[in-house]
Design a protein around this motif. Structure first.
Motif, mmCIF file in Angstrom:
data_model
loop_
_atom_site.group_PDB
_atom_site.id
_atom_site.type_symbol
_atom_site.label_atom_id
_atom_site.label_comp_id
_atom_site.label_asym_id
_atom_site.label_seq_id
_atom_site.Cartn_x
_atom_site.Cartn_y
_atom_site.Cartn_z
ATOM 1 N N HIS A 6 0.835 -1.260 0.109
ATOM 2 C CA HIS A 6 0.001 -0.090 -0.249
ATOM 3 C C HIS A 6 0.807 1.173 0.019
ATOM 4 O O HIS A 6 1.986 1.305 0.694
ATOM 5 N N PRO A 7 0.476 2.319 -0.921
ATOM 6 C CA PRO A 7 1.503 3.436 -0.684
ATOM 7 C C PRO A 7 1.887 4.172 0.566
ATOM 8 O O PRO A 7 3.109 4.674 0.389
ATOM 9 N N LYS A 8 1.158 3.874 1.502
ATOM 10 C CA LYS A 8 1.469 4.506 2.836
ATOM 11 C C LYS A 8 2.191 3.342 3.787
ATOM 12 O O LYS A 8 2.382 3.732 4.965
ATOM 13 N N SER A 9 2.223 2.096 3.098
ATOM 14 C CA SER A 9 2.909 1.167 4.283
ATOM 15 C C SER A 9 4.442 1.018 4.064
ATOM 16 O O SER A 9 4.634 0.321 5.287
ATOM 17 N N ASN A 10 5.138 1.824 3.486
ATOM 18 C CA ASN A 10 6.710 1.427 3.552
ATOM 19 C C ASN A 10 7.326 2.731 4.252
ATOM 20 O O ASN A 10 8.268 3.180 3.857
ATOM 21 N N GLU A 21 12.796 7.057 2.428
ATOM 22 C CA GLU A 21 11.622 7.212 3.390
ATOM 23 C C GLU A 21 11.378 8.603 3.321
ATOM 24 O O GLU A 21 9.911 8.830 3.406
ATOM 25 N N GLN A 22 11.902 9.632 2.931
ATOM 26 C CA GLN A 22 11.602 10.871 2.770
ATOM 27 C C GLN A 22 10.775 10.893 1.502
ATOM 28 O O GLN A 22 9.511 11.604 1.595
ATOM 29 N N ALA A 23 11.113 10.204 0.546
ATOM 30 C CA ALA A 23 10.302 10.258 -0.779
ATOM 31 C C ALA A 23 8.992 9.611 -0.515
ATOM 32 O O ALA A 23 8.023 9.854 -1.060
ATOM 33 N N ALA A 24 8.858 8.736 0.487
ATOM 34 C CA ALA A 24 7.841 7.793 0.703
ATOM 35 C C ALA A 24 6.806 8.446 1.361
ATOM 36 O O ALA A 24 5.562 8.324 1.283
ATOM 37 N N ASP A 25 7.136 9.806 2.115
ATOM 38 C CA ASP A 25 6.427 10.494 2.878
ATOM 39 C C ASP A 25 5.723 11.550 1.870
ATOM 40 O O ASP A 25 4.679 12.198 2.191
ATOM 41 N N LEU A 26 6.287 11.545 0.625
ATOM 42 C CA LEU A 26 5.760 12.807 -0.207
ATOM 43 C C LEU A 26 4.625 11.885 -1.006
ATOM 44 O O LEU A 26 4.394 10.733 -1.105
ATOM 45 N N THR A 27 3.280 12.873 -1.442
ATOM 46 C CA THR A 27 2.237 12.259 -2.025
ATOM 47 C C THR A 27 2.641 12.318 -3.425
ATOM 48 O O THR A 27 2.910 13.045 -4.299
ATOM 49 N N PRO A 28 2.343 10.878 -4.107
ATOM 50 C CA PRO A 28 2.660 10.732 -5.275
ATOM 51 C C PRO A 28 1.635 11.301 -6.372
ATOM 52 O O PRO A 28 0.580 11.230 -6.267
ATOM 53 N N ILE A 29 2.300 11.934 -7.527
ATOM 54 C CA ILE A 29 1.391 12.459 -8.454
ATOM 55 C C ILE A 29 1.720 11.772 -9.908
ATOM 56 O O ILE A 29 2.600 11.739 -10.495
ATOM 57 N N THR A 30 0.677 11.223 -10.287
ATOM 58 C CA THR A 30 0.520 10.539 -11.781
ATOM 59 C C THR A 30 -0.047 11.497 -12.702
ATOM 60 O O THR A 30 -1.168 11.917 -12.620
ATOM 61 N N VAL A 31 0.633 11.703 -13.645
ATOM 62 C CA VAL A 31 0.288 12.794 -14.784
ATOM 63 C C VAL A 31 -0.297 11.589 -15.891
ATOM 64 O O VAL A 31 0.616 11.052 -16.476
ATOM 65 N N PHE A 113 -5.039 11.226 0.915
ATOM 66 C CA PHE A 113 -5.123 10.458 -0.268
ATOM 67 C C PHE A 113 -3.937 9.510 -0.470
ATOM 68 O O PHE A 113 -2.781 9.989 -0.219
ATOM 69 N N ASP A 114 -4.171 8.618 -1.463
ATOM 70 C CA ASP A 114 -2.951 7.679 -1.609
ATOM 71 C C ASP A 114 -2.207 8.078 -2.922
ATOM 72 O O ASP A 114 -1.143 7.847 -2.956
ATOM 73 N N ALA A 115 -2.812 9.053 -3.574
ATOM 74 C CA ALA A 115 -2.112 9.337 -4.924
ATOM 75 C C ALA A 115 -3.199 10.631 -5.397
ATOM 76 O O ALA A 115 -4.414 10.637 -5.092
ATOM 77 N N ILE A 116 -2.393 11.244 -6.457
ATOM 78 C CA ILE A 116 -2.842 12.456 -7.022
ATOM 79 C C ILE A 116 -2.857 12.066 -8.578
ATOM 80 O O ILE A 116 -1.826 11.774 -8.988
ATOM 81 N N LEU A 117 -4.041 12.200 -9.207
ATOM 82 C CA LEU A 117 -3.849 12.001 -10.558
ATOM 83 C C LEU A 117 -4.217 13.333 -11.188
ATOM 84 O O LEU A 117 -5.188 14.056 -11.035
ATOM 85 N N LEU A 118 -3.309 13.688 -12.178
ATOM 86 C CA LEU A 118 -3.347 14.958 -12.760
ATOM 87 C C LEU A 118 -3.856 14.927 -14.336
ATOM 88 O O LEU A 118 -2.805 14.182 -14.974
ATOM 89 N N LEU A 226 -0.313 3.824 -10.352
ATOM 90 C CA LEU A 226 -0.399 4.740 -9.143
ATOM 91 C C LEU A 226 0.584 4.390 -8.232
ATOM 92 O O LEU A 226 0.759 3.122 -7.875
ATOM 93 N N ALA A 227 1.248 5.193 -7.575
ATOM 94 C CA ALA A 227 2.336 5.043 -6.528
ATOM 95 C C ALA A 227 3.300 3.770 -7.025
ATOM 96 O O ALA A 227 3.556 2.853 -6.104
ATOM 97 N N VAL A 228 3.680 4.056 -8.179
ATOM 98 C CA VAL A 228 4.616 2.962 -8.835
ATOM 99 C C VAL A 228 6.053 3.220 -8.785
ATOM 100 O O VAL A 228 6.931 2.732 -9.111
ATOM 101 N N ASN A 229 6.352 4.648 -8.725
ATOM 102 C CA ASN A 229 7.481 5.259 -8.629
ATOM 103 C C ASN A 229 8.177 4.807 -9.881
ATOM 104 O O ASN A 229 9.457 4.714 -9.893
ATOM 105 N N SER A 230 7.671 4.858 -10.967
ATOM 106 C CA SER A 230 8.350 4.804 -12.334
ATOM 107 C C SER A 230 9.289 5.934 -12.648
ATOM 108 O O SER A 230 10.075 5.901 -13.803
ATOM 109 N N PHE A 231 9.014 7.195 -12.144
ATOM 110 C CA PHE A 231 9.729 8.379 -12.607
ATOM 111 C C PHE A 231 10.961 8.211 -12.026
ATOM 112 O O PHE A 231 11.536 9.271 -12.314
ATOM 113 N N ASN A 232 11.113 7.754 -10.806
ATOM 114 C CA ASN A 232 12.203 7.989 -10.119
ATOM 115 C C ASN A 232 13.622 7.609 -10.899
ATOM 116 O O ASN A 232 13.608 6.820 -11.854
ATOM 117 N N MET A 233 14.818 8.009 -10.203
ATOM 118 C CA MET A 233 15.993 8.027 -11.005
ATOM 119 C C MET A 233 16.409 6.589 -11.100
ATOM 120 O O MET A 233 17.414 6.431 -12.104
#
Length: 359
Positions: A6-10, A21-31, A113-118, A226-233
């Motif tokens: 779950h997006p908030k479980s990690n 962990e800091q990144a995990a605390d940010l709300t993910p945006i899917t564009v 919210f688990d995620a934001i969809l833009l 959603l909350a898949v972190n595919s944009f990360n480096m």
């Protein structure tokens, strides 16, 4: 959501927060990008009305040609505070002006919210959104870009990709595919198996990097977008290794051809030379380079593995979560997605950045 924490479980409470962990605390945006008619409204309605697993804030871009169907947006929404709340815990809101203002007002409630969809109707280039979220402190303290999803209509996307634009104009469909981390191939019930196969090959030729998710009637598996972190480096670590083998060089070098190029070679890079190469490349070619990603080993940096990823000239660069392993072969990897890319030239220039002992 099967197979996905779950997006908030990690998040862990002990010890100082790591970068992850800091990144995990940010709300993910899917564009979400995609053409009119690709099924974005159906996708939004599915999220808002039919599914119950995720609590999502859907932000609709009012500058597009279509607002969410009237049945949903019945009440007037003069300001972003007027969020429409739905029974499944999701909310829906129109951006009538400033994205920063809307996200700023949502930040007080973002933990709901688990995620934001833009949803960005008709916008070819998500770079301004990415830039805003990553560089505005109000945004980057609360949000992170999680993935860029392109919704493509299997029946009509080829026609959009083939569309010849007047001189100098951009083919938005090509750009949307090139920018994506995920491509939702929708309306598959309207094409034959053969057409689907051809289409997937075409999409892969433009963007080998994006994963293609098959859907009908926009019922997307949300745990894959959603909350898949595919944009990360670090996402370059998941690229198919075959992508980097220099497959047969295709002779066509049309200026409007959008393609993906993967390059890899061993050795240690000279930080200053690599930096100068990237600065020159971005200064000269930023408009042509839709996405760039890299995994690097530098001379003088011990076991630190470096990663970068960028959209046009916006590049994020830093150490990877894990260092190079003791027996891991140090291979530098680069992904370029854009127009008019010359693999030979790029490979030669990058290899000239290798550190040599006669410094």
């Amino acid at each position: 959501a099967k197979g996905l924490p779950h997006p908030k479980s990690n998040q862990r409470d002990n010890g100082p927060a790591t970068m992850a962990e800091q990144a995990a605390d940010l709300t993910p945006i899917t564009v979400v990008t995609g053409f009119l008619g690709a099924g974005k409204t159906t996708l939004v309605n599915y999220i808002l009305k039919e599914q119950n697993e995720w609590k999502i804030a859907v932000l609709e871009n009012e500058f597009g040609e279509v607002s969410i169907d009237d049945g949903l947006v019945a009440e007037s929404m003069d300001a972003p505070e007027d969020l429409i709340s739905l029974d499944n815990g999701c909310v829906c809101c129109s951006i009538r002006g400033d994205l920063i203002r809307t996200l700023g007002q949502l930040s007080k409630r973002r933990k709901d919210f688990d995620a934001i969809l833009l949803e960005t109707t008709g916008m070819a280039d998500p770079a301004p959104i990415v830039y805003t979220v990553q560089t505005n402190p109000k945004m980057s303290d609360n949000y992170r870009i999680d993935s860029i999803v392109c919704l493509a209509d299997a029946k009509h996307v080829t026609q959009h990709l083939d569309e010849k634009k007047p001189d100098g104009a951009v083919n938005e469909a090509l750009q949307q595919v090139a920018f994506a981390d995920k491509i939702l191939l929708n309306k598959l019930d309207l094409v034959t198996e053969e057409e689907k196969k051809t289409l997937k090959e075409r999409l892969k030729s433009i963007n080998k990097f994006a994963s293609i998710i098959e859907t009908e009637r926009s019922h997307a598996p949300l745990d894959q977008i959603l909350a898949v972190n595919s944009f990360n480096m670090e996402s370059i670590l998941e690229v198919d290794p075959n992508f980097f083998s220099s497959e047969e060089e295709k002779p066509e070098h049309r200026a409007d051809l959008v393609q993906s190029v993967g390059i890899q070679f061993g050795g240690l890079l000279h930080a200053q030379w690599f930096n100068m190469f990237m600065m020159d490349l971005l200064r000269e070619r930023a408009a042509d380079l839709y996405r760039t990603k890299g995994l690097l080993s530098f001379h003088g940096q011990g076991d630190t593995k470096f990663v970068f990823q960028g959209v046009h000239e916006q590049i994020n660069f830093g150490p990877a979560n894990k260092p190079w392993g003791k027996d891991e072969e140090r291979v530098n990897k680069f992904v370029f997605i854009g127009k008019n890319l010359n693999r030979k030239e790029l490979t030669k220039s990058l290899m000239e950045c290798l550190y040599t002992d006669d410094e």
